[in-house]
Write a protein that holds these residues in place. Sequence first.
Motif, PDB file in Angstrom:
ATOM      1  N   ILE A 195       0.836  -1.201   0.000  1.00  0.00           N
ATOM      2  CA  ILE A 195       0.000   0.000   0.000  1.00  0.00           C
ATOM      3  C   ILE A 195       0.870   1.250   0.000  1.00  0.00           C
ATOM      4  N   GLU A 196       1.940   1.231   0.775  1.00  0.00           N
ATOM      5  CA  GLU A 196       2.838   2.390   0.840  1.00  0.00           C
ATOM      6  C   GLU A 196       3.501   2.645  -0.516  1.00  0.00           C
ATOM      7  N   SER A 197       3.936   1.594  -1.185  1.00  0.00           N
ATOM      8  CA  SER A 197       4.592   1.745  -2.486  1.00  0.00           C
ATOM      9  C   SER A 197       3.633   2.322  -3.520  1.00  0.00           C
ATOM     10  N   VAL A 198       2.407   1.817  -3.550  1.00  0.00           N
ATOM     11  CA  VAL A 198       1.413   2.320  -4.499  1.00  0.00           C
ATOM     12  C   VAL A 198       1.070   3.770  -4.185  1.00  0.00           C
ATOM     13  N   SER A 199       0.993   4.117  -2.907  1.00  0.00           N
ATOM     14  CA  SER A 199       0.677   5.494  -2.514  1.00  0.00           C
ATOM     15  C   SER A 199       1.732   6.460  -3.040  1.00  0.00           C
ATOM     16  N   LEU A 200       3.007   6.110  -2.867  1.00  0.00           N
ATOM     17  CA  LEU A 200       4.081   6.981  -3.334  1.00  0.00           C
ATOM     18  C   LEU A 200       4.090   7.083  -4.857  1.00  0.00           C
ATOM     19  N   ALA A 201       3.778   5.995  -5.534  1.00  0.00           N
ATOM     20  CA  ALA A 201       3.752   6.016  -6.988  1.00  0.00           C
ATOM     21  C   ALA A 201       2.594   6.866  -7.504  1.00  0.00           C
ATOM     22  N   CYS A 202       1.434   6.784  -6.850  1.00  0.00           N
ATOM     23  CA  CYS A 202       0.260   7.538  -7.285  1.00  0.00           C
ATOM     24  C   CYS A 202       0.414   9.033  -7.046  1.00  0.00           C
ATOM     25  N   PHE A 203       1.077   9.390  -5.954  1.00  0.00           N
ATOM     26  CA  PHE A 203       1.186  10.795  -5.563  1.00  0.00           C
ATOM     27  C   PHE A 203       2.649  11.226  -5.502  1.00  0.00           C
ATOM     28  N   ALA A 204       3.419  10.846  -6.518  1.00  0.00           N
ATOM     29  CA  ALA A 204       4.840  11.192  -6.544  1.00  0.00           C
ATOM     30  C   ALA A 204       5.057  12.698  -6.532  1.00  0.00           C
ATOM     31  N   ASP A 205       4.099  13.470  -7.077  1.00  0.00           N
ATOM     32  CA  ASP A 205       4.239  14.920  -7.128  1.00  0.00           C
ATOM     33  C   ASP A 205       3.746  15.602  -5.861  1.00  0.00           C
ATOM     34  N   ARG A 206       3.146  14.847  -4.944  1.00  0.00           N
ATOM     35  CA  ARG A 206       2.616  15.435  -3.711  1.00  0.00           C
ATOM     36  C   ARG A 206       3.241  14.866  -2.443  1.00  0.00           C
ATOM     37  N   LEU A 207       3.474  13.557  -2.436  1.00  0.00           N
ATOM     38  CA  LEU A 207       3.935  12.898  -1.212  1.00  0.00           C
ATOM     39  C   LEU A 207       5.446  12.686  -1.214  1.00  0.00           C
ATOM     40  N   LEU A 208       6.060  12.964  -0.064  1.00  0.00           N
ATOM     41  CA  LEU A 208       7.464  12.648   0.148  1.00  0.00           C
ATOM     42  C   LEU A 208       7.627  11.291   0.809  1.00  0.00           C
ATOM     43  N   GLN A 209       6.811  11.050   1.832  1.00  0.00           N
ATOM     44  CA  GLN A 209       6.887   9.807   2.597  1.00  0.00           C
ATOM     45  C   GLN A 209       5.471   9.393   2.990  1.00  0.00           C
ATOM     46  N   VAL A 210       5.298   8.109   3.194  1.00  0.00           N
ATOM     47  CA  VAL A 210       4.004   7.599   3.643  1.00  0.00           C
ATOM     48  C   VAL A 210       4.220   6.347   4.477  1.00  0.00           C
ATOM     49  N   ALA A 211       3.383   6.160   5.472  1.00  0.00           N
ATOM     50  CA  ALA A 211       3.410   4.960   6.314  1.00  0.00           C
ATOM     51  C   ALA A 211       1.971   4.540   6.570  1.00  0.00           C
ATOM     52  N   VAL A 212       1.700   3.253   6.448  1.00  0.00           N
ATOM     53  CA  VAL A 212       0.357   2.714   6.667  1.00  0.00           C
ATOM     54  C   VAL A 212       0.396   1.805   7.896  1.00  0.00           C
ATOM     55  N   VAL A 213      -0.541   2.010   8.801  1.00  0.00           N
ATOM     56  CA  VAL A 213      -0.612   1.218  10.022  1.00  0.00           C
ATOM     57  C   VAL A 213      -2.049   0.746  10.238  1.00  0.00           C
ATOM     58  N   VAL A 214      -2.217  -0.175  11.168  1.00  0.00           N
ATOM     59  CA  VAL A 214      -3.538  -0.686  11.529  1.00  0.00           C
ATOM     60  C   VAL A 214      -3.962  -0.053  12.846  1.00  0.00           C
ATOM     61  N   ARG A 215      -5.169   0.484  12.874  1.00  0.00           N
ATOM     62  CA  ARG A 215      -5.734   1.069  14.088  1.00  0.00           C
ATOM     63  C   ARG A 215      -7.057   0.378  14.413  1.00  0.00           C
ATOM     64  N   GLU A 216      -7.438   0.466  15.669  1.00  0.00           N
ATOM     65  CA  GLU A 216      -8.715  -0.115  16.095  1.00  0.00           C
ATOM     66  C   GLU A 216      -9.794   0.951  16.096  1.00  0.00           C
ATOM     67  N   LEU A 217     -10.930   0.665  15.469  1.00  0.00           N
ATOM     68  CA  LEU A 217     -12.067   1.580  15.413  1.00  0.00           C
ATOM     69  C   LEU A 217     -13.342   0.796  15.646  1.00  0.00           C
ATOM     70  N   GLY A 218     -14.021   1.103  16.742  1.00  0.00           N
ATOM     71  CA  GLY A 218     -15.274   0.409  17.044  1.00  0.00           C
ATOM     72  C   GLY A 218     -15.095  -1.081  17.186  1.00  0.00           C
ATOM     73  N   GLY A 219     -13.925  -1.501  17.702  1.00  0.00           N
ATOM     74  CA  GLY A 219     -13.661  -2.922  17.871  1.00  0.00           C
ATOM     75  C   GLY A 219     -13.217  -3.617  16.604  1.00  0.00           C
ATOM     76  N   GLN A 220     -13.015  -2.860  15.529  1.00  0.00           N
ATOM     77  CA  GLN A 220     -12.590  -3.442  14.262  1.00  0.00           C
ATOM     78  C   GLN A 220     -11.252  -2.855  13.838  1.00  0.00           C
ATOM     79  N   SER A 221     -10.462  -3.634  13.106  1.00  0.00           N
ATOM     80  CA  SER A 221      -9.176  -3.161  12.604  1.00  0.00           C
ATOM     81  C   SER A 221      -9.375  -2.440  11.283  1.00  0.00           C
ATOM     82  N   VAL A 222      -8.808  -1.237  11.170  1.00  0.00           N
ATOM     83  CA  VAL A 222      -8.891  -0.461   9.940  1.00  0.00           C
ATOM     84  C   VAL A 222      -7.495   0.040   9.579  1.00  0.00           C
ATOM     85  N   LEU A 223      -7.308   0.371   8.316  1.00  0.00           N
ATOM     86  CA  LEU A 223      -6.044   0.895   7.827  1.00  0.00           C
ATOM     87  C   LEU A 223      -6.044   2.416   7.866  1.00  0.00           C
ATOM     88  N   VAL A 224      -4.937   2.991   8.346  1.00  0.00           N
ATOM     89  CA  VAL A 224      -4.766   4.441   8.385  1.00  0.00           C
ATOM     90  C   VAL A 224      -3.432   4.777   7.732  1.00  0.00           C
TER      91      VAL A 224
END
Length: 307
Positions: A195-224
Amino acid sequence: GHRDPEYLGEMIASHGVTILHFVPSMLELFLEVSETAGHGCLRHVVTSGEALSGVVQSRFYARYPSVCLWNLYGPTEAAIDVSVWCCRSEDGVLSPPIGEPIWNTRLYVLDGSLRPVPDGVVGELYIGGVGVARGYQGQGGLTAERFIADPLVHGERMYRTGDLVLRRGDGALLYLGRSDDQVKIRGFRIELGEIESVSLACFADRLLQVAVVVRELGGQSVLVAYGVCRAGESLTTELYRRELGGYLPEYMVPLVFVEVAELPLTANGKLDRRGLPDPELEEVSWEAPESLAEEMLCGLFGELTGR
């Protein structure tokens, strides 16, 4: 080991430095803030300690087309670096492999039963050879878990890295991430690095760095997703999700994008995922399943629709 990339740029120009060694996250910053003027003496740049992304590789050769970029891999338990790869500018944003083993080192790609897997098949990386440590001092249980008998060389031991790789047809190993970094959300197995690699490729003109982690929301795991934008640029969750949706299935698209001034680093310059701030999720509506039947129904729905 200096933490100021602007200072490093000045040092190269003033002292005639020919070789630099970075962790990839520091290399990203160096490429963004340094000038190439006066860097004609630079011949080699070595990276290790983190996975080198294809986007950083592409940015590097756009700035330094005649400099050799080396991608090294290796854990401390095997005397640090055990494989090497000379990156190629023609690979563009394709993720560079970690290469082939150095002298006196054996690299195995094995399945759960310690059997070698065919080329192109994902397996866990094991290291054998003279560089393998004896174990962890005072931690017999952990030593027995990680340092095991080599089934292919009698009387030798090998180290279980916990890293997932595959061997390409040309013999080079491609790093795919940590086995314990794989996450499963709504029944789908996900590689955060992809996901991080695709993010940087999609937004090469906007993003310098990106990190994707898992967070808990309402008892469920979601990506942030957390991103550092280029000067004068910004990115919203709506735009981020819409663009990534054209390249990734819905279950791999982070629910929220959080813009941060910088990604936190550990003392040795690696990304500190635990230091990322909690996202503001008040605008997200979520109602968790309340019974076993609802959990099963939601799971089936997710598998069929990717939502």
